[in-house]
Design a protein around this motif. Structure first.
Motif, PDB file in Angstrom:
ATOM      1  N   GLU A  24    -122.829  38.983 -64.290  1.00  0.00           N
ATOM      2  CA  GLU A  24    -121.521  39.720 -64.451  1.00  0.00           C
ATOM      3  C   GLU A  24    -120.422  39.001 -63.438  1.00  0.00           C
ATOM      4  OE1 GLU A  24    -121.816  44.052 -65.196  1.00  0.00           O
ATOM      5  OE2 GLU A  24    -123.655  43.634 -66.277  1.00  0.00           O
ATOM      6  N   LEU A  25    -120.916  38.905 -62.510  1.00  0.00           N
ATOM      7  CA  LEU A  25    -119.744  38.427 -61.367  1.00  0.00           C
ATOM      8  C   LEU A  25    -119.308  37.011 -62.008  1.00  0.00           C
ATOM      9  CD1 LEU A  25    -121.565  39.507 -58.018  1.00  0.00           C
ATOM     10  CD2 LEU A  25    -119.586  40.269 -58.776  1.00  0.00           C
ATOM     11  N   ALA A  26    -120.357  36.235 -62.353  1.00  0.00           N
ATOM     12  CA  ALA A  26    -120.084  34.891 -62.713  1.00  0.00           C
ATOM     13  C   ALA A  26    -119.065  34.801 -64.199  1.00  0.00           C
ATOM     14  CB  ALA A  26    -121.432  34.035 -63.180  1.00  0.00           C
ATOM     15  N   ALA A  27    -119.339  35.952 -64.785  1.00  0.00           N
ATOM     16  CA  ALA A  27    -118.286  36.008 -65.857  1.00  0.00           C
ATOM     17  C   ALA A  27    -116.787  36.476 -65.430  1.00  0.00           C
ATOM     18  CB  ALA A  27    -118.913  37.062 -67.119  1.00  0.00           C
ATOM     19  N   LYS A  28    -116.867  37.766 -64.572  1.00  0.00           N
ATOM     20  CA  LYS A  28    -115.830  38.422 -64.104  1.00  0.00           C
ATOM     21  C   LYS A  28    -114.869  37.219 -63.570  1.00  0.00           C
ATOM     22  CE  LYS A  28    -114.165  41.750 -60.782  1.00  0.00           C
ATOM     23  NZ  LYS A  28    -114.780  42.827 -60.049  1.00  0.00           N
ATOM     24  N   TYR A  29    -115.283  36.405 -62.570  1.00  0.00           N
ATOM     25  CA  TYR A  29    -114.615  35.576 -62.008  1.00  0.00           C
ATOM     26  C   TYR A  29    -114.610  34.033 -62.562  1.00  0.00           C
ATOM     27  CZ  TYR A  29    -114.530  38.924 -58.251  1.00  0.00           C
ATOM     28  OH  TYR A  29    -114.461  40.095 -57.558  1.00  0.00           O
ATOM     29  N   ASN A  30    -115.186  33.661 -63.770  1.00  0.00           N
ATOM     30  CA  ASN A  30    -115.123  32.784 -64.501  1.00  0.00           C
ATOM     31  C   ASN A  30    -115.637  31.557 -63.603  1.00  0.00           C
ATOM     32  OD1 ASN A  30    -114.533  31.145 -66.592  1.00  0.00           O
ATOM     33  ND2 ASN A  30    -112.377  30.802 -66.109  1.00  0.00           N
ATOM     34  N   LEU A  31    -117.028  31.540 -63.319  1.00  0.00           N
ATOM     35  CA  LEU A  31    -117.706  30.797 -62.520  1.00  0.00           C
ATOM     36  C   LEU A  31    -118.613  30.184 -63.361  1.00  0.00           C
ATOM     37  CD1 LEU A  31    -118.365  32.908 -59.354  1.00  0.00           C
ATOM     38  CD2 LEU A  31    -116.610  31.376 -59.514  1.00  0.00           C
ATOM     39  N   ILE A  32    -119.315  30.603 -64.189  1.00  0.00           N
ATOM     40  CA  ILE A  32    -120.326  30.026 -64.832  1.00  0.00           C
ATOM     41  C   ILE A  32    -120.241  30.494 -66.227  1.00  0.00           C
ATOM     42  CG2 ILE A  32    -123.058  29.844 -65.216  1.00  0.00           C
ATOM     43  CD1 ILE A  32    -123.141  31.000 -62.083  1.00  0.00           C
ATOM     44  N   ASP A  33    -120.558  29.672 -67.210  1.00  0.00           N
ATOM     45  CA  ASP A  33    -120.550  29.950 -68.688  1.00  0.00           C
ATOM     46  C   ASP A  33    -121.761  29.775 -69.280  1.00  0.00           C
ATOM     47  OD1 ASP A  33    -119.764  30.224 -71.208  1.00  0.00           O
ATOM     48  OD2 ASP A  33    -117.782  29.427 -71.070  1.00  0.00           O
ATOM     49  N   PHE A  34    -122.302  30.529 -69.666  1.00  0.00           N
ATOM     50  CA  PHE A  34    -123.794  30.627 -70.103  1.00  0.00           C
ATOM     51  C   PHE A  34    -123.840  30.099 -71.757  1.00  0.00           C
ATOM     52  CE2 PHE A  34    -124.711  32.951 -66.296  1.00  0.00           C
ATOM     53  CZ  PHE A  34    -125.667  32.597 -65.658  1.00  0.00           C
ATOM     54  N   GLU A  35    -122.943  30.809 -72.290  1.00  0.00           N
ATOM     55  CA  GLU A  35    -122.709  30.519 -73.755  1.00  0.00           C
ATOM     56  C   GLU A  35    -122.358  29.198 -74.084  1.00  0.00           C
ATOM     57  OE1 GLU A  35    -121.347  33.395 -72.466  1.00  0.00           O
ATOM     58  OE2 GLU A  35    -123.255  34.437 -73.038  1.00  0.00           O
ATOM     59  N   LEU A  36    -121.490  28.714 -73.412  1.00  0.00           N
ATOM     60  CA  LEU A  36    -120.825  27.201 -73.429  1.00  0.00           C
ATOM     61  C   LEU A  36    -122.176  26.270 -73.217  1.00  0.00           C
ATOM     62  CD1 LEU A  36    -117.568  25.986 -71.912  1.00  0.00           C
ATOM     63  CD2 LEU A  36    -118.548  25.727 -74.169  1.00  0.00           C
ATOM     64  N   GLY A  37    -123.081  26.412 -72.284  1.00  0.00           N
ATOM     65  CA  GLY A  37    -124.046  25.868 -72.211  1.00  0.00           C
ATOM     66  C   GLY A  37    -125.154  25.811 -73.262  1.00  0.00           C
ATOM     67  N   VAL A  38    -125.195  26.938 -73.953  1.00  0.00           N
ATOM     68  CA  VAL A  38    -126.147  27.096 -74.950  1.00  0.00           C
ATOM     69  C   VAL A  38    -125.286  26.391 -76.330  1.00  0.00           C
ATOM     70  CG1 VAL A  38    -126.822  28.922 -76.896  1.00  0.00           C
ATOM     71  CG2 VAL A  38    -126.914  29.422 -74.404  1.00  0.00           C
ATOM     72  N   LYS A  39    -124.039  26.450 -76.396  1.00  0.00           N
ATOM     73  CA  LYS A  39    -123.546  25.619 -77.588  1.00  0.00           C
ATOM     74  C   LYS A  39    -123.792  24.110 -77.245  1.00  0.00           C
ATOM     75  CE  LYS A  39    -119.115  24.425 -77.802  1.00  0.00           C
ATOM     76  NZ  LYS A  39    -117.713  24.308 -77.921  1.00  0.00           N
ATOM     77  N   ILE A  40    -123.577  23.594 -75.926  1.00  0.00           N
ATOM     78  CA  ILE A  40    -123.929  22.033 -76.157  1.00  0.00           C
ATOM     79  C   ILE A  40    -125.324  21.554 -75.788  1.00  0.00           C
ATOM     80  CG2 ILE A  40    -121.423  21.548 -75.143  1.00  0.00           C
ATOM     81  CD1 ILE A  40    -122.949  21.122 -72.253  1.00  0.00           C
ATOM     82  N   THR A  41    -126.240  22.695 -75.459  1.00  0.00           N
ATOM     83  CA  THR A  41    -127.489  22.172 -75.091  1.00  0.00           C
ATOM     84  C   THR A  41    -128.482  23.169 -75.589  1.00  0.00           C
ATOM     85  OG1 THR A  41    -126.979  20.876 -73.125  1.00  0.00           O
ATOM     86  CG2 THR A  41    -129.124  21.308 -73.423  1.00  0.00           C
ATOM     87  N   GLY A  42    -128.386  24.374 -74.941  1.00  0.00           N
ATOM     88  CA  GLY A  42    -129.577  25.471 -75.133  1.00  0.00           C
ATOM     89  C   GLY A  42    -129.617  26.425 -74.065  1.00  0.00           C
ATOM     90  N   ALA A  43    -130.163  27.507 -74.140  1.00  0.00           N
ATOM     91  CA  ALA A  43    -130.531  28.406 -73.055  1.00  0.00           C
ATOM     92  C   ALA A  43    -131.089  27.892 -71.780  1.00  0.00           C
ATOM     93  CB  ALA A  43    -131.303  29.714 -73.715  1.00  0.00           C
ATOM     94  N   GLY A  44    -130.570  28.239 -70.734  1.00  0.00           N
ATOM     95  CA  GLY A  44    -131.476  27.861 -69.467  1.00  0.00           C
ATOM     96  C   GLY A  44    -130.467  26.676 -69.016  1.00  0.00           C
TER      97      GLY A  44
END
Length: 423
Positions: A145-165
RNA sequence: GGAGAGGUGUCUGAGUGGUCGAAAGAGCACGCCUGGAAAGUGUGUAUACUUCAAAAGGGUAUCGAGGGUUCGAAUCCCUCCCUCUCCGCCA
């Protein structure tokens, strides 16, 4: 892989030690010894027949040169059965050797005498706990949640271009990654580990050398077209640097460190335990590796643990050191220490480093030897440890350093990040 | 990806069917020489398996890998792998 001769000479001890690792097939030990007996017999017969055939061939040559063609022909006619025998015995031998190898690779390494008995992580021995537990604000958030709040890590973008994880790090999140990598490398170099930058894909021989193959094939990403594997850890390429090498005793210990991304298929569960950065298919890690003389490898292991502890201390993260029990240890390890940091927002310990001595388990497969004081070749000990793996460190830093006003960057990292706050 | 050349011990490099585990040189180790060193000089210098109580000694295998031809293969034949050069492509 354990050496057959060692198993032969120390049968009782091998069985006893395997029991500490809860090894399920102790009968394998005797099967291996019997197969080796068979191997030796076959080897000897084959050698004897070959010796006869070689002697005859030599004699034929001499007779031919002396012009005694007839005598040579008589000898020639006798060689037929030898040839058949050599072929048959040769086939037998390779069958036995293959069978022996198949059984040998099933035996895990023997645990060191300090390894506690036990089956599960609960049985691991807590060697020490250190560092003050952080006092978090009342509305403390987990790192995702911190990563989202401060815009540090985008997990969804990773899913889009590659996948979960496969997370995408952005802004100060990306910079924090680079800062940690550089910090860890610098610290490792200060501790005497010289940096290497190695390929991220390895061939089959390297996979076998450090024993990811054949047993853990499913955990590695495989590039079929070129028959290459993405490395699950820098241990693989760095240790394999010394495959098929005979070192001089005074070259030991060899100390290397390196940063690489690590790729793991990790067929695993979903849920809270693998949320956010807790478990990934790709992550960055700084690895330390040593090739050591058997006489002092355990001293060096302790030094490596101290080094990792030092990192955690300087980062101001509470941590504990575990000595893994027989059941929780890796297949090839003789002694493993895990280091865990306390994730305050998740209220759980996260494994951030694993430091192991493999003794000769890897070097036997790697054919990694040194010339000892008697001038004979001897297998070296291999050791490695994470110093450190990034994602869970990032997770704990984000969580433990959160305040009402943002996340404070640990002091030692500021020269690397060039910013003091994530806000 | 296309064409060519080539893979021999720690290295350079000779060896095109037997006397080759492999010439020669370099390197390295030890000895002699020297006040000490260099030079010179002598000796030694692969790995694995096996036999043997052990040492000594012996046997077997290994000249990129695997297979074949032959009484006998570093040497001839086949397959694969790798390296280098040129061309193509390209950060």
């Amino acid at each position: 892989m354990l050496q057959v001769n060692y198993i032969r000479d120390n049968r009782e001890q091998v069985l006893e030690r395997l029991a500490v690792k809860n090894f399920k097939q102790p009968a394998l030990v005797d099967e291996i010894i019997q197969l080796d007996d068979k191997r030796r017999q076959t080897q000897t017969s084959l050698d004897n027949v070959s010796a006869e055939a070689n002697a005859a061939a030599k004699q034929i040559g001499e007779l031919m040169r002396a012009g005694k063609k007839d005598e040579a022909e008589i000898l020639k006619s006798k060689t037929g059965t030898w040839k058949e025998d050599i072929k048959a015995l040769g086939e037998q031998l390779s069958t036995i050797e293959e069978e022996l190898y198949q059984k040998q690779v099933l035996l895990p390494n023997l645990p060191h005498s300090s390894v506690p008995k036990g089956l599960t992580p609960e049985d691991n021995e807590i060697v020490l706990e250190s560092g003050a537990m952080p006092h978090l604000p009342v509305n403390a958030l987990p790192h995702w949640e911190l990563a989202a709040k401060y815009n540090l890590i985008d997990f969804e973008l990773g899913v889009k271009i590659t996948g979960a994880g496969f997370p995408v790090y952005k802004n100060k999140g990306a910079k924090l990654q680079r800062a940690l990598i550089n910090y860890f490398i610098d610290e490792a170099e200060k501790a005497g580990f010289s940096e290497v930058s190695v390929p991220l894909m390895v061939n089959e021989a390297s996979g076998f050398g450090t024993s990811q193959l054949p047993d853990k094939e499913g955990q590695m990403y495989y590039v079929g077209l070129d028959n290459l594997y993405l490395i699950p850890t820098a241990e693989v390429p760095i240790t394999n640097l010394y495959r098929d090498v005979i070192l001089k005793a005074d070259e030991l210990p060899i100390k290397n460190c390196g940063h690489t991304p690590c790729f793991r298929r990790e067929a695993g569960s979903y849920g809270a335990h693998v949320r956010g950065l807790n478990r990934l298919h790709q992550f960055d890690k700084v690895e330390i590796v040593q090739i050591a003389h058997p006489d002092n490898s355990y001293e060096l292991l302790e030094q490596m643990v101290s080094h990792v502890q030092g990192l955690l201390k300087k980062l101001g993260l509470p941590y504990r050191v575990l000595r893994l029990c027989g059941g929780d240890m890796g297949f090839g390890s003789a002694l493993t220490y895990d280091l865990e940091t306390w994730s305050a927002a998740q209220q759980r310990w996260l494994e951030v480093s694993s430091v192991s001595n493999f003794e000769t388990f890897q070097s036997y497969r790697l054919k990694l030897r040194f010339r000892n004081a008697e001038g004979k070749t001897q297998f070296a000990h291999t050791l490695n440890g994470s110093a450190l793996a990034l994602p869970r460190i990032v997770a704990t830093i984000l969580e433990n350093y959160q305040t009402e006003n943002g996340i404070k960057v640990p002091e030692v990292l500021v020269p690397y990040t060039k910013f003091e706050w994530i806000d």
